[in-house]
Design a protein around this motif. Sequence first.
Motif, short mmCIF file in Angstrom:
data_model
loop_
_atom_site.label_atom_id
_atom_site.label_comp_id
_atom_site.label_asym_id
_atom_site.label_seq_id
_atom_site.Cartn_x
_atom_site.Cartn_y
_atom_site.Cartn_z
N UNK A 264 0.83 -1.27 -0.15
CA UNK A 264 0.08 0.20 -0.35
C UNK A 264 1.04 1.33 0.13
N UNK A 265 1.98 1.29 1.18
CA UNK A 265 2.49 2.54 0.64
C UNK A 265 3.39 2.54 0.49
N UNK A 269 -0.38 5.61 -5.85
CA UNK A 269 -1.87 6.12 -6.56
C UNK A 269 -2.52 6.16 -5.38
N UNK A 270 -1.52 5.33 -4.18
CA UNK A 270 -2.43 5.60 -2.63
C UNK A 270 -1.16 6.72 -1.71
N UNK A 290 -6.09 4.04 4.97
CA UNK A 290 -6.73 3.07 6.16
C UNK A 290 -7.97 2.04 5.88
N UNK A 291 -8.79 3.15 4.63
CA UNK A 291 -9.37 2.55 3.77
C UNK A 291 -9.10 0.98 3.16
N UNK A 317 7.03 3.55 4.60
CA UNK A 317 7.12 4.04 4.12
C UNK A 317 9.44 4.19 3.89
N UNK A 318 9.69 5.50 5.43
CA UNK A 318 11.04 5.13 5.06
C UNK A 318 11.80 4.20 4.56
N UNK A 319 11.36 3.29 4.81
CA UNK A 319 12.49 2.07 4.43
C UNK A 319 12.07 1.87 3.13
#
Length: 558
Positions: A264-265, A269-270, A290-291, A317-319
């Motif tokens: 997701x991250x 598009x998200x 979250x949705x 995300x940071x990784x």
Amino acid sequence: MPRCGGLRKRKRKVNQNSNENQVEEDSEHNIVSQSHSSNEIPSTLRDSSNPTSPENSASDIPSPRNFNAQELTIKYHYGGHFTFSPRRQYTGGSEMVKDGHEVDFLCYFTILDDLKACGFNILDGDKFYYLKPRTPISDLNGLVRVNDDDDVSSMLSSYKKHMLSTFEIYTLSRKHDILPNESMGEEIPLDSDPHDPIQPSTVQEPELNPSEGSHLKKKKTRGPTRCMKIIELEEGRKLPVDFDEDHQAIGENATSFVWFLGVTVRNRSCCPLQVKRWKDISNDAIEHMWAIVQEKFTFELPMGRMEAIIGHMNALYRDHRQKLKQKYFNKKHSYKSRLKNRPKRVSKDDWKYLVNLWSDPTFQERSLKNKENRSKRSMPPYTGTKSLARLRHQMKKQNGTVPSRVEVWIESRKRKKGKTIDPDSQDVISQLDQLKKQRAEGVVSMNDEEMFEKVLGPEKNGYVRAYGPGKGVTEFFGVKPTKAALIKQVEAARKEASEQVEQAKKEANERVDKITRDVEKQMADMNKKWEEKFKILLSNTRSSAPREESNEEVSENF
């Protein structure tokens, strides 16, 4: 004079570019004319009731429309295959038109959701392609395989460039392909397709840096995680996830849950890349992610666990950004070389933003300091992608008791057969084993926490070693309650308050009912008494009426 000469050179260059553009437009016009003259069957204008009839249209090239920046239309061709004689065309299939797709939310998963209604299943080897705009379907390079969000982004850019808002997508089962072979229609291995620019999802070709030579052989490696089994879940079905008291995912579906968070991250598009840090991402994007998570998974206290789950997504995300920087960004190269060494799955605009951010002197100074602090850490665990919470849950399930930090630390430093442990870790394990042996013999009376502190020293910076995220030092040693404990207390207080309110309402209703019954009884008694008095009064009135008449007669006689 030199300035005038330079101006003339620039003018000649501009004229030359305009001439080249004119030649390209003329050649494109010739292609269109040839397509009209050859009476080829257009894929986008063919009647859906009879897709193989050549009389239904006159061109393979869709007419241009104004590109709507808000909504798009996708025409899906499914259930058919390609025939190659006398030319390539899609036959034996049906069409489905989907309107109202928003540009900002169109992604690979959206297309897969639409294709579910067509019986499409990517897990069975089905594949789909988009038709390049203003390109006939008979062109062998006209269809492009779609494997991920990067391909969808390229499709959007291509159609937007040609001012089109209707997309053409063709699906194929695994036993068919877009190129002919000797048997005309048998399955063709994707590895042998020279016109398919994207390899299968389980194969990824390593990219070469500009400084590397082209003589290196490309080897097949495992591609990025895509969580297709989760994406292909039936509508309304969700996977249950268990959490421990620190909001860390454990149990059967924990691995799939964490992998899906990573997917997701990494989805453009998200989750955007053009931000300095995670906290700069808009609330709308956070709520959208979250949705998506809640659409595929179910768990207790979702709002209570939201902060911890979003925090885990922040770490992932940071990784992700750190791995992009480590693999593709070299501060010793020139700025142009950095821009050229762009990952395949990152757009040009996103990569340019990241290169500018990482090239900033302030950022590089902070990065160097963090690198130095990171290098001071020693004795890393060998658990791989398994979190300490999952390892602790696994040990508890095997042994029946909650493992101590000493047991978790030793277990997390074990390696597979044939691989050695670093000397520092081996020395610590030897000391802990020696203390445990002395405790069993009665020489020392330390518990596991005291052993851990004696060998490895006290905790620093509020981080609890061999435990993982979720608890700080004060929470772990009972000085301050954990977030999970506080949430449970709040939920218990809220439940108790709700029960008290319901009890008060119940008692009030009972009192009202009792008062109502008493009033009704009193009114009934009063009505009964009044009825009796009325009867007596009525009887008295009737009995006194004849006496009055007789008295009147006597008075008249006198």
